[in-house]
Design an enzyme around this catalytic site. Structure first.
Site, mmCIF file in Angstrom:
data_model
loop_
_atom_site.group_PDB
_atom_site.id
_atom_site.type_symbol
_atom_site.label_atom_id
_atom_site.label_comp_id
_atom_site.label_asym_id
_atom_site.label_seq_id
_atom_site.Cartn_x
_atom_site.Cartn_y
_atom_site.Cartn_z
ATOM 1 N N LYS A 96 1.093 -1.435 0.038
ATOM 2 C CA LYS A 96 -0.064 -0.348 -0.101
ATOM 3 C C LYS A 96 0.815 1.097 0.207
ATOM 4 O O LYS A 96 1.935 1.242 0.626
ATOM 5 C CB LYS A 96 -0.827 -0.223 1.506
ATOM 6 C CG LYS A 96 -1.943 1.492 1.088
ATOM 7 C CD LYS A 96 -3.160 0.824 2.485
ATOM 8 C CE LYS A 96 -3.887 1.810 2.334
ATOM 9 N NZ LYS A 96 -3.383 3.706 3.203
ATOM 10 N N GLY A 157 -8.576 9.732 8.936
ATOM 11 C CA GLY A 157 -8.560 10.085 10.465
ATOM 12 C C GLY A 157 -10.174 10.846 10.712
ATOM 13 O O GLY A 157 -10.207 11.319 11.867
ATOM 14 N N ALA A 184 -9.607 6.272 3.360
ATOM 15 C CA ALA A 184 -9.140 7.021 4.326
ATOM 16 C C ALA A 184 -10.931 8.228 4.092
ATOM 17 O O ALA A 184 -11.596 7.920 3.526
ATOM 18 C CB ALA A 184 -7.873 7.915 4.184
ATOM 19 N N GLY A 185 -10.154 8.775 5.870
ATOM 20 C CA GLY A 185 -11.768 9.238 5.436
ATOM 21 C C GLY A 185 -13.054 9.121 6.246
ATOM 22 O O GLY A 185 -14.352 9.439 6.068
ATOM 23 N N ASN A 206 -9.197 2.158 8.913
ATOM 24 C CA ASN A 206 -9.380 2.208 10.291
ATOM 25 C C ASN A 206 -9.382 2.925 11.441
ATOM 26 O O ASN A 206 -9.596 1.777 12.697
ATOM 27 C CB ASN A 206 -7.564 1.854 10.276
ATOM 28 C CG ASN A 206 -6.745 1.730 11.456
ATOM 29 O OD1 ASN A 206 -5.725 1.758 11.540
ATOM 30 N ND2 ASN A 206 -7.459 1.169 12.527
ATOM 31 N N THR A 207 -9.651 4.190 11.778
ATOM 32 C CA THR A 207 -9.517 5.156 13.076
ATOM 33 C C THR A 207 -11.241 4.688 13.283
ATOM 34 O O THR A 207 -11.503 4.997 14.661
ATOM 35 C CB THR A 207 -9.789 6.061 12.587
ATOM 36 O OG1 THR A 207 -8.230 6.441 11.624
ATOM 37 C CG2 THR A 207 -9.716 7.155 14.015
#
Length: 260
Positions: A96, A157, A184-185, A206-207
Site C-alpha cells: 500500500k 482520520g 481514508a476519511g 481503520n480509525t
C-alpha cells in the site's frame, strides 16, 4: 468476489491494525469485520522489538492476507526503500503505497506517488496507491501499471465521509476495469455503504473502528454496511428526481377520489 491483482476475496472490507485499545480488541474487531486483508505498518513492526513479534503472532492467528504500507514516507526514495524492506519482512509483493505531502492534512504527494508507483511496479511490486479523488492522477497510476487505485473519501482520520461524491462517481465511470477502493476519511457505516453504492469494489478503514466506543461492534456494523451497499449497487439504484412521482397507480381510482 473482489479481485486484487488476480487474487479473489469474498470480503470487500479491508481494515487497518493501528490505534486499537488492546491487541485482543484488534483481533476481535478484525474477526467481526470479516476482513480477509489487513494493512500493517512496517515502522510499527520493525520498531516494536518483542512487542512487534507479539503483534505479528496475533496477525498470523487471524489467517489474513497482509498488506504492508509505507505510512509516514514523504519522499519517493523513502517510500521505495520502505516498500523493499516490507517485501523482505512480510514476504509479499503487495504494498500500500503512501507518499505524504503535508503533515497536517496527510494529503498524498500525487507527483511523487506516480513516480514511486512506476519504480515499484518495474521492480515486481503489486501497488495499492493511496491517492486523492483526482481523475488525472488515477489515470496516471493506471498507466504506470496499477491495477488497484485507492482514492480517499476525505483526509485520513477526519471521519467526514465522502466529500466529493461527483469526483468518486466519475472515477468509477471512467475506470470500469480497475479495482477501486475508497481509502481514508470514512467515519460511519453509512459512509461505507455510500461508497459501495457508487460501485466501488471495496473500502479500507481503520480509525473509524479502532476509535469507536466498542470497536468490535463497530467492525460488525461496517461489515453489514459494506454488504448492503454492494447489494444495492448490484440491484440497481433508482435515479433521484427533482419532483414527486406517485408510487400508487391512479388507474382504477374511484371517481369520487378524482380531482376536479
Amino acid at each position: 468476489m473482489v479481485s486484487f491483482y488476480d487474487r479473489e476475496f469474498s470480503s470487500r472490507l479491508l481494515i487497518g491494525t493501528a490505534l486499537y485499545p488492546s491487541p485482543k480488541i484488534m483481533q476481535d474487531a478484525i474477526r467481526a469485520a470479516g476482513s480477509q486483508i489487513v494493512t500493517v505498518s512496517l515502522r510499527r513492526e520493525t520498531a516494536g522489538g518483542k512487542t512487534g513479534d507479539a503483534f505479528w503472532s496475533l496477525i498470523r492467528e487471524l489467517d489474513v492476507t497482509v498488506l504492508p504500507n509505507t505510512a509516514g514516507c514523504k519522499t519517493v526514495r523513502e517510500a521505495v526503500t520502505t516498500a523493499k524492506l516490507a517485501r523482505e519482512l512480510f514476504g509479499t509483493s503487495w504494498i500500500k503505497l503512501e507518499v505524504i505531502a503535508d503533515n497536517d492534512t496527510l494529503q498524498p504527494d500525487v507527483v511523487g506517488l506516480v513516480e514511486a508507483a512506476a519504480i515499484l511496479i518495474r521492480d515486481g511490486f503489486d501497488v495499492f496507491p493511496y491517492c486523492t479523488e483526482d481523475l488525472g492522477v488515477a489515470m496516471r497510476l493506471v498507466e504506470a501499471g496499477c491495477k488497484v487505485v485507492m482514492p480517499w473519501a476525505a483526509p485520513i482520520g477526519s471521519a467526514k465521509g465522502i466529500t466529493n461524491r461527483d469526483a468518486l462517481k466519475l472515477l468509477r465511470e471512467r475506470l470500469p476495469d480497475v479495482t477501486l477502493v475508497v481509502d481514508a476519511g470514512l467515519g460511519a457505516p453509512s459512509h461505507a455503504a455510500q461508497a459501495c453504492e457508487l460501485g466501488y469494489d471495496a473500502v479500507l478503514l481503520n480509525t473509524a473502528v479502532a476509535k469507536a466506543a466498542d470497536p468490535v461492534v463497530m467492525a460488525g456494523a461496517f461489515r453489514l454496511a459494506v454488504e448492503a451497499g454492494r447489494n444495492a449497487y448490484e440491484a440497481g439504484l433508482m435515479e433521484a428526481r427533482d419532483f414527486a412521482s406517485p408510487s400508487t397507480p391512479v388507474v382504477g381510482t374511484p371517481f369520487w377520489h378524482a380531482v376536479s
